[in-house]
Design a protein around this motif. Sequence first.
Motif, PDB file in Angstrom:
ATOM      1  N   UNK A 272     -47.519 148.739  67.961  1.00  0.00           N
ATOM      2  CA  UNK A 272     -46.318 147.910  68.011  1.00  0.00           C
ATOM      3  C   UNK A 272     -45.086 148.532  67.383  1.00  0.00           C
ATOM      4  N   UNK A 273     -45.202 149.742  66.812  1.00  0.00           N
ATOM      5  CA  UNK A 273     -44.054 150.379  66.173  1.00  0.00           C
ATOM      6  C   UNK A 273     -43.354 151.341  67.137  1.00  0.00           C
ATOM      7  N   UNK A 274     -42.043 151.490  66.966  1.00  0.00           N
ATOM      8  CA  UNK A 274     -41.290 152.496  67.714  1.00  0.00           C
ATOM      9  C   UNK A 274     -40.781 153.544  66.729  1.00  0.00           C
ATOM     10  N   UNK A 275     -40.219 154.633  67.237  1.00  0.00           N
ATOM     11  CA  UNK A 275     -39.798 155.746  66.382  1.00  0.00           C
ATOM     12  C   UNK A 275     -38.567 155.387  65.555  1.00  0.00           C
ATOM     13  N   UNK A 276     -37.504 154.965  66.216  1.00  0.00           N
ATOM     14  CA  UNK A 276     -36.240 154.688  65.536  1.00  0.00           C
ATOM     15  C   UNK A 276     -35.608 153.419  66.075  1.00  0.00           C
ATOM     16  N   UNK A 277     -34.952 152.709  65.190  1.00  0.00           N
ATOM     17  CA  UNK A 277     -34.225 151.513  65.587  1.00  0.00           C
ATOM     18  C   UNK A 277     -33.107 151.250  64.587  1.00  0.00           C
ATOM     19  N   UNK A 278     -31.871 151.371  65.046  1.00  0.00           N
ATOM     20  CA  UNK A 278     -30.729 151.000  64.220  1.00  0.00           C
ATOM     21  C   UNK A 278     -29.609 150.544  65.145  1.00  0.00           C
ATOM     22  N   UNK A 279     -28.696 149.762  64.594  1.00  0.00           N
ATOM     23  CA  UNK A 279     -27.783 149.028  65.474  1.00  0.00           C
ATOM     24  C   UNK A 279     -26.347 149.485  65.385  1.00  0.00           C
ATOM     25  N   UNK A 280     -25.593 149.030  66.355  1.00  0.00           N
ATOM     26  CA  UNK A 280     -24.139 149.006  66.293  1.00  0.00           C
ATOM     27  C   UNK A 280     -23.781 147.583  65.868  1.00  0.00           C
ATOM     28  N   UNK A 281     -23.214 147.433  64.686  1.00  0.00           N
ATOM     29  CA  UNK A 281     -22.931 146.099  64.137  1.00  0.00           C
ATOM     30  C   UNK A 281     -21.458 145.713  64.289  1.00  0.00           C
ATOM     31  N   UNK A 282     -20.738 146.404  65.161  1.00  0.00           N
ATOM     32  CA  UNK A 282     -19.298 146.156  65.250  1.00  0.00           C
ATOM     33  C   UNK A 282     -18.965 144.774  65.822  1.00  0.00           C
ATOM     34  N   UNK A 283     -19.836 144.232  66.698  1.00  0.00           N
ATOM     35  CA  UNK A 283     -19.559 142.917  67.261  1.00  0.00           C
ATOM     36  C   UNK A 283     -19.610 141.834  66.183  1.00  0.00           C
ATOM     37  N   UNK A 284     -20.528 141.981  65.225  1.00  0.00           N
ATOM     38  CA  UNK A 284     -20.609 141.010  64.121  1.00  0.00           C
ATOM     39  C   UNK A 284     -19.306 140.986  63.334  1.00  0.00           C
ATOM     40  N   UNK A 285     -18.715 142.150  63.154  1.00  0.00           N
ATOM     41  CA  UNK A 285     -17.436 142.213  62.427  1.00  0.00           C
ATOM     42  C   UNK A 285     -16.328 141.563  63.238  1.00  0.00           C
TER      43      UNK A 285
ATOM     44  N   UNK B 152     -33.610 152.129  74.276  1.00  0.00           N
ATOM     45  CA  UNK B 152     -33.211 153.007  75.378  1.00  0.00           C
ATOM     46  C   UNK B 152     -32.029 153.875  74.984  1.00  0.00           C
ATOM     47  N   UNK B 153     -31.286 153.431  73.966  1.00  0.00           N
ATOM     48  CA  UNK B 153     -30.192 154.240  73.419  1.00  0.00           C
ATOM     49  C   UNK B 153     -29.929 153.771  71.996  1.00  0.00           C
ATOM     50  N   UNK B 154     -29.334 154.656  71.205  1.00  0.00           N
ATOM     51  CA  UNK B 154     -28.999 154.353  69.819  1.00  0.00           C
ATOM     52  C   UNK B 154     -27.549 154.751  69.560  1.00  0.00           C
ATOM     53  N   UNK B 155     -26.831 154.010  68.727  1.00  0.00           N
ATOM     54  CA  UNK B 155     -27.245 152.747  68.126  1.00  0.00           C
ATOM     55  C   UNK B 155     -27.346 151.632  69.174  1.00  0.00           C
ATOM     56  N   UNK B 156     -28.130 150.614  68.865  1.00  0.00           N
ATOM     57  CA  UNK B 156     -28.367 149.511  69.786  1.00  0.00           C
ATOM     58  C   UNK B 156     -27.204 148.518  69.720  1.00  0.00           C
ATOM     59  N   UNK B 157     -26.589 148.276  70.853  1.00  0.00           N
ATOM     60  CA  UNK B 157     -25.561 147.241  70.941  1.00  0.00           C
ATOM     61  C   UNK B 157     -26.176 145.984  71.557  1.00  0.00           C
ATOM     62  N   UNK B 158     -25.417 144.895  71.527  1.00  0.00           N
ATOM     63  CA  UNK B 158     -25.896 143.650  72.123  1.00  0.00           C
ATOM     64  C   UNK B 158     -26.030 143.755  73.635  1.00  0.00           C
ATOM     65  N   UNK B 159     -25.420 144.784  74.221  1.00  0.00           N
ATOM     66  CA  UNK B 159     -25.534 144.990  75.664  1.00  0.00           C
ATOM     67  C   UNK B 159     -26.855 145.652  76.052  1.00  0.00           C
ATOM     68  N   UNK B 160     -27.604 146.131  75.061  1.00  0.00           N
ATOM     69  CA  UNK B 160     -28.917 146.728  75.334  1.00  0.00           C
ATOM     70  C   UNK B 160     -29.813 145.677  75.990  1.00  0.00           C
ATOM     71  N   UNK B 161     -30.616 146.095  76.946  1.00  0.00           N
ATOM     72  CA  UNK B 161     -31.516 145.146  77.608  1.00  0.00           C
ATOM     73  C   UNK B 161     -32.505 144.561  76.599  1.00  0.00           C
ATOM     74  N   UNK B 162     -32.913 143.344  76.847  1.00  0.00           N
ATOM     75  CA  UNK B 162     -33.921 142.696  76.002  1.00  0.00           C
ATOM     76  C   UNK B 162     -35.102 142.287  76.874  1.00  0.00           C
ATOM     77  N   UNK B 163     -36.263 142.205  76.254  1.00  0.00           N
ATOM     78  CA  UNK B 163     -37.445 141.701  76.954  1.00  0.00           C
ATOM     79  C   UNK B 163     -38.232 142.737  77.718  1.00  0.00           C
ATOM     80  N   UNK B 164     -37.767 143.992  77.747  1.00  0.00           N
ATOM     81  CA  UNK B 164     -38.474 145.040  78.480  1.00  0.00           C
ATOM     82  C   UNK B 164     -39.399 145.831  77.560  1.00  0.00           C
TER      83      UNK B 164
END
Length: 356
Positions: free
Chosen positions: A310-323, A145-157
């Motif tokens: 089953x494929x989507x166009x783009x998917x990349x994350x915000x990895x700042x929480x892991x840091x 729904x938005x990029x980059x994907x954070x952990x706050x992004x909804x899951x399961x939809x």
Amino acid sequence: MNTTKSQCVLLTGGAGYVGSHTIIPLIESGYEVVVLDNLSNACKGLEGQKPVPITKVEELTGKEVTFYNVDLLNSNSVSEVFDKHDFCCVIHFAGLKAVGESCHIPLTYYRVNVSGSINLLEVMKAHNVKKLVFSSSSTVYGEPQFLPITEAHSVGNNLLNGYAKSKYYIEGILQDLCNSDKDWSVIILRYFNPVGAHPSGNLGEDPTGIPNNLMPFVAQVAVGSRPCLQVFGNDYDTVDGTGVRDYLHIMDLAEGHVSAVKKLQTNNKNGAVAINLGTGNGYSVLQVIDMFSQVSGRKIPYEIVGRRQGDCASSYCDASFAKDYLGWEAKRTLKEMCQDTWKWQSLYPQGFSTLK
């Protein structure tokens, strides 16, 4: 003899791609590793011997790895493994993972991934082992729904395939378990796209049958094992029309698991926490092909075909929480991912199958 609880980690699915690479930094960090795997997607060794990836890890580390050929669907056998060791933590890799296949045989994916996980959790509970690192997936976010994907992004939809749904269901089970029993401490790692190989070239991704992921397929085309790569769609809204993904070096990912285990051992807070593991950068299929061609010096023939279910166009994350939470961040570049993959594939053109 039981090993020291603070140092013994069980890896389910530890003979697979991510699992086998994770053993190395675990051992380098002083942990003893026990592997449980049914070898459904790992190269078996000769009769009576450990699977080839495990023997390679032993050669690379100089340490012995205890291995059990056990299926998580067999609770009694899993329980017997727990009876023999005193685990401080479990890293749960085991499961089926082919996105396309999961669209065709969803019941198999739910039985293996979800039922297998429930069996594992029940055995862990019975043996009072309540620290878990779970191998999840960025696919639980569905169509971004938005990029980059954070952990706050909804899951399961609007999840796009049975594989993603199985991971989402397991995450829900883990959340419910932690809510019901405050002694549990779980880190859910949502991988983006693991690629690459150990820099020695002696351990890499060795899929059985036709590869389901881009990088091993590109490598097999480059080495001449396969004539041509199929690119699924060139009409996405991306930089060049092909799918964009957040590719992550396998050794960065492996080190992320060590950081998670250490966090579970030192963290006083229980419950379930979900964390993205990725680089935060997206690369298209054609960009990966171009980089691989550069590092290998080989032309990579490819043909454009229709989009894959089953494929989507783009998917990349915000990895700042892991840091922030784990003190982990990806360090290796796309060039290194391709170089290490090419080194592995050059040394083992047919994978490990010729070593049996």
